[in-house]
Design a protein around this motif. Structure first.
Motif, PDB file in Angstrom:
ATOM      1  N   ALA A 174      47.349 -15.788 -41.161  1.00  0.00           N
ATOM      2  CA  ALA A 174      46.264 -15.778 -40.175  1.00  0.00           C
ATOM      3  C   ALA A 174      44.922 -15.569 -40.871  1.00  0.00           C
ATOM      4  O   ALA A 174      43.915 -16.182 -40.511  1.00  0.00           O
ATOM      5  CB  ALA A 174      46.502 -14.684 -39.135  1.00  0.00           C
ATOM      6  N   ALA A 175      44.904 -14.718 -41.883  1.00  0.00           N
ATOM      7  CA  ALA A 175      43.668 -14.476 -42.630  1.00  0.00           C
ATOM      8  C   ALA A 175      43.248 -15.725 -43.403  1.00  0.00           C
ATOM      9  O   ALA A 175      42.061 -16.045 -43.485  1.00  0.00           O
ATOM     10  CB  ALA A 175      43.854 -13.302 -43.589  1.00  0.00           C
ATOM     11  N   ARG A 179      48.631 -12.034 -48.910  1.00  0.00           N
ATOM     12  CA  ARG A 179      47.679 -12.319 -47.830  1.00  0.00           C
ATOM     13  C   ARG A 179      48.428 -12.855 -46.622  1.00  0.00           C
ATOM     14  O   ARG A 179      49.407 -13.565 -46.754  1.00  0.00           O
ATOM     15  CB  ARG A 179      46.637 -13.342 -48.294  1.00  0.00           C
ATOM     16  CG  ARG A 179      45.703 -12.779 -49.365  1.00  0.00           C
ATOM     17  CD  ARG A 179      44.637 -13.767 -49.735  1.00  0.00           C
ATOM     18  NE  ARG A 179      45.206 -14.735 -50.673  1.00  0.00           N
ATOM     19  CZ  ARG A 179      44.792 -15.982 -50.792  1.00  0.00           C
ATOM     20  NH1 ARG A 179      43.828 -16.450 -50.037  1.00  0.00           N
ATOM     21  NH2 ARG A 179      45.341 -16.796 -51.659  1.00  0.00           N
ATOM     22  N   GLU A 180      47.965 -12.523 -45.463  1.00  0.00           N
ATOM     23  CA  GLU A 180      48.546 -13.014 -44.216  1.00  0.00           C
ATOM     24  C   GLU A 180      48.048 -14.437 -43.960  1.00  0.00           C
ATOM     25  O   GLU A 180      46.899 -14.763 -44.257  1.00  0.00           O
ATOM     26  CB  GLU A 180      48.132 -12.125 -43.044  1.00  0.00           C
ATOM     27  CG  GLU A 180      48.682 -10.717 -43.126  1.00  0.00           C
ATOM     28  CD  GLU A 180      50.190 -10.680 -42.929  1.00  0.00           C
ATOM     29  OE1 GLU A 180      50.706 -11.482 -42.134  1.00  0.00           O
ATOM     30  OE2 GLU A 180      50.833  -9.854 -43.593  1.00  0.00           O
ATOM     31  N   ASP A 235      43.997 -18.852 -42.529  1.00  0.00           N
ATOM     32  CA  ASP A 235      43.505 -19.794 -41.516  1.00  0.00           C
ATOM     33  C   ASP A 235      42.084 -19.443 -41.089  1.00  0.00           C
ATOM     34  O   ASP A 235      41.240 -20.326 -40.945  1.00  0.00           O
ATOM     35  CB  ASP A 235      44.419 -19.797 -40.290  1.00  0.00           C
ATOM     36  CG  ASP A 235      45.746 -20.497 -40.562  1.00  0.00           C
ATOM     37  OD1 ASP A 235      45.829 -21.247 -41.552  1.00  0.00           O
ATOM     38  OD2 ASP A 235      46.683 -20.272 -39.777  1.00  0.00           O
ATOM     39  N   LYS A 236      41.820 -18.162 -40.887  1.00  0.00           N
ATOM     40  CA  LYS A 236      40.482 -17.715 -40.475  1.00  0.00           C
ATOM     41  C   LYS A 236      39.456 -18.057 -41.566  1.00  0.00           C
ATOM     42  O   LYS A 236      38.363 -18.540 -41.280  1.00  0.00           O
ATOM     43  CB  LYS A 236      40.497 -16.214 -40.198  1.00  0.00           C
ATOM     44  CG  LYS A 236      39.226 -15.693 -39.587  1.00  0.00           C
ATOM     45  CD  LYS A 236      39.372 -14.229 -39.222  1.00  0.00           C
ATOM     46  CE  LYS A 236      38.085 -13.727 -38.601  1.00  0.00           C
ATOM     47  NZ  LYS A 236      38.177 -12.336 -38.199  1.00  0.00           N
ATOM     48  N   TRP A 237      39.831 -17.840 -42.821  1.00  0.00           N
ATOM     49  CA  TRP A 237      38.932 -18.143 -43.936  1.00  0.00           C
ATOM     50  C   TRP A 237      38.649 -19.651 -43.984  1.00  0.00           C
ATOM     51  O   TRP A 237      37.509 -20.067 -44.171  1.00  0.00           O
ATOM     52  CB  TRP A 237      39.552 -17.673 -45.253  1.00  0.00           C
ATOM     53  CG  TRP A 237      38.733 -18.023 -46.454  1.00  0.00           C
ATOM     54  CD1 TRP A 237      37.646 -17.351 -46.931  1.00  0.00           C
ATOM     55  CD2 TRP A 237      38.919 -19.145 -47.322  1.00  0.00           C
ATOM     56  NE1 TRP A 237      37.151 -17.986 -48.034  1.00  0.00           N
ATOM     57  CE2 TRP A 237      37.913 -19.094 -48.300  1.00  0.00           C
ATOM     58  CE3 TRP A 237      39.835 -20.183 -47.367  1.00  0.00           C
ATOM     59  CZ2 TRP A 237      37.808 -20.039 -49.309  1.00  0.00           C
ATOM     60  CZ3 TRP A 237      39.730 -21.123 -48.372  1.00  0.00           C
ATOM     61  CH2 TRP A 237      38.721 -21.046 -49.330  1.00  0.00           C
ATOM     62  N   GLU A 293      38.804 -21.843 -41.495  1.00  0.00           N
ATOM     63  CA  GLU A 293      37.932 -22.187 -40.374  1.00  0.00           C
ATOM     64  C   GLU A 293      36.489 -21.821 -40.686  1.00  0.00           C
ATOM     65  O   GLU A 293      35.565 -22.584 -40.396  1.00  0.00           O
ATOM     66  CB  GLU A 293      38.393 -21.457 -39.107  1.00  0.00           C
ATOM     67  CG  GLU A 293      39.651 -22.017 -38.502  1.00  0.00           C
ATOM     68  CD  GLU A 293      40.142 -21.190 -37.325  1.00  0.00           C
ATOM     69  OE1 GLU A 293      39.356 -20.388 -36.766  1.00  0.00           O
ATOM     70  OE2 GLU A 293      41.319 -21.343 -36.967  1.00  0.00           O
ATOM     71  N   HIS A 294      36.300 -20.659 -41.307  1.00  0.00           N
ATOM     72  CA  HIS A 294      34.953 -20.213 -41.680  1.00  0.00           C
ATOM     73  C   HIS A 294      34.327 -21.184 -42.682  1.00  0.00           C
ATOM     74  O   HIS A 294      33.168 -21.579 -42.543  1.00  0.00           O
ATOM     75  CB  HIS A 294      35.013 -18.799 -42.272  1.00  0.00           C
ATOM     76  CG  HIS A 294      33.742 -18.373 -42.929  1.00  0.00           C
ATOM     77  ND1 HIS A 294      32.615 -18.024 -42.203  1.00  0.00           N
ATOM     78  CD2 HIS A 294      33.400 -18.274 -44.238  1.00  0.00           C
ATOM     79  CE1 HIS A 294      31.643 -17.720 -43.047  1.00  0.00           C
ATOM     80  NE2 HIS A 294      32.100 -17.862 -44.292  1.00  0.00           N
TER      81      HIS A 294
END
Length: 150
Positions: A132-133, A129-130, A135-137, A139-140
């Motif tokens: 950035a992905a 997994r990246e 981090d986005k998860w 934040e969500h």
């Protein structure tokens, strides 16, 4: 019957203890000299050791001086953070947004102190997994927790 080689006789233990004491004294001297601005070459000459040994004595001394107190400091901070989290937890789990934010901040600090963020990042990379992905998860999930609490 003679002693088996490698056995711990009182004489062997005394020699080992004397060597440990001598090394501790050399470490203390090396650190004092380094703090006073002496170079590793000067320290080696004073102690009658090779320059690489002087470097190792300095490094070991710094590790002992900083390492243990740093671990104790982390443990102290963790205790304080746990006490703070316990103080805001009832309100946070009841939906108080201010308490949720405080709890999340405390938990984030605990995670950093314990190296959990690094562990999670390494695991994400191992699983392909990246970051950035991830981090986005995160934040969500944080946003969802705050929205759910309202």
């Amino acid at each position: 019957m003679g002693n088996v080689q490698g056995s711990s006789t009182p004489a062997h233990q005394q020699k080992h203890s004397a060597e440990k004491i001598e090394r501790a004294e050399k470490i203390a001297t090396a650190l004092r000299m380094r703090v006073a601005g002496k170079t590793p070459d000067e320290i080696a000459l004073h102690l009658g050791v090779h320059k690489s040994t002087a470097y190792r004595l300095i490094k070991d001394g710094i590790r002992r001086t900083i390492g243990e107190p740093a671990e104790e400091l982390v443990a102290l901070h963790m205790l304080r953070l746990e006490k703070m989290l316990a103080g805001v937890w009832p309100e946070a789990t009841s939906g108080d947004v201010k308490s949720i934010n405080a709890a999340l901040a405390i938990m984030a600090r605990e995670a950093r102190l314990q190296g959990l963020d690094l562990y999670a990042a390494q695991k994400a990379l191992q699983e392909g997994r990246e970051l950035a992905a991830v981090d986005k998860w995160l934040e969500h999930m944080v946003g969802k927790a705050i929205t759910d609490a309202k």
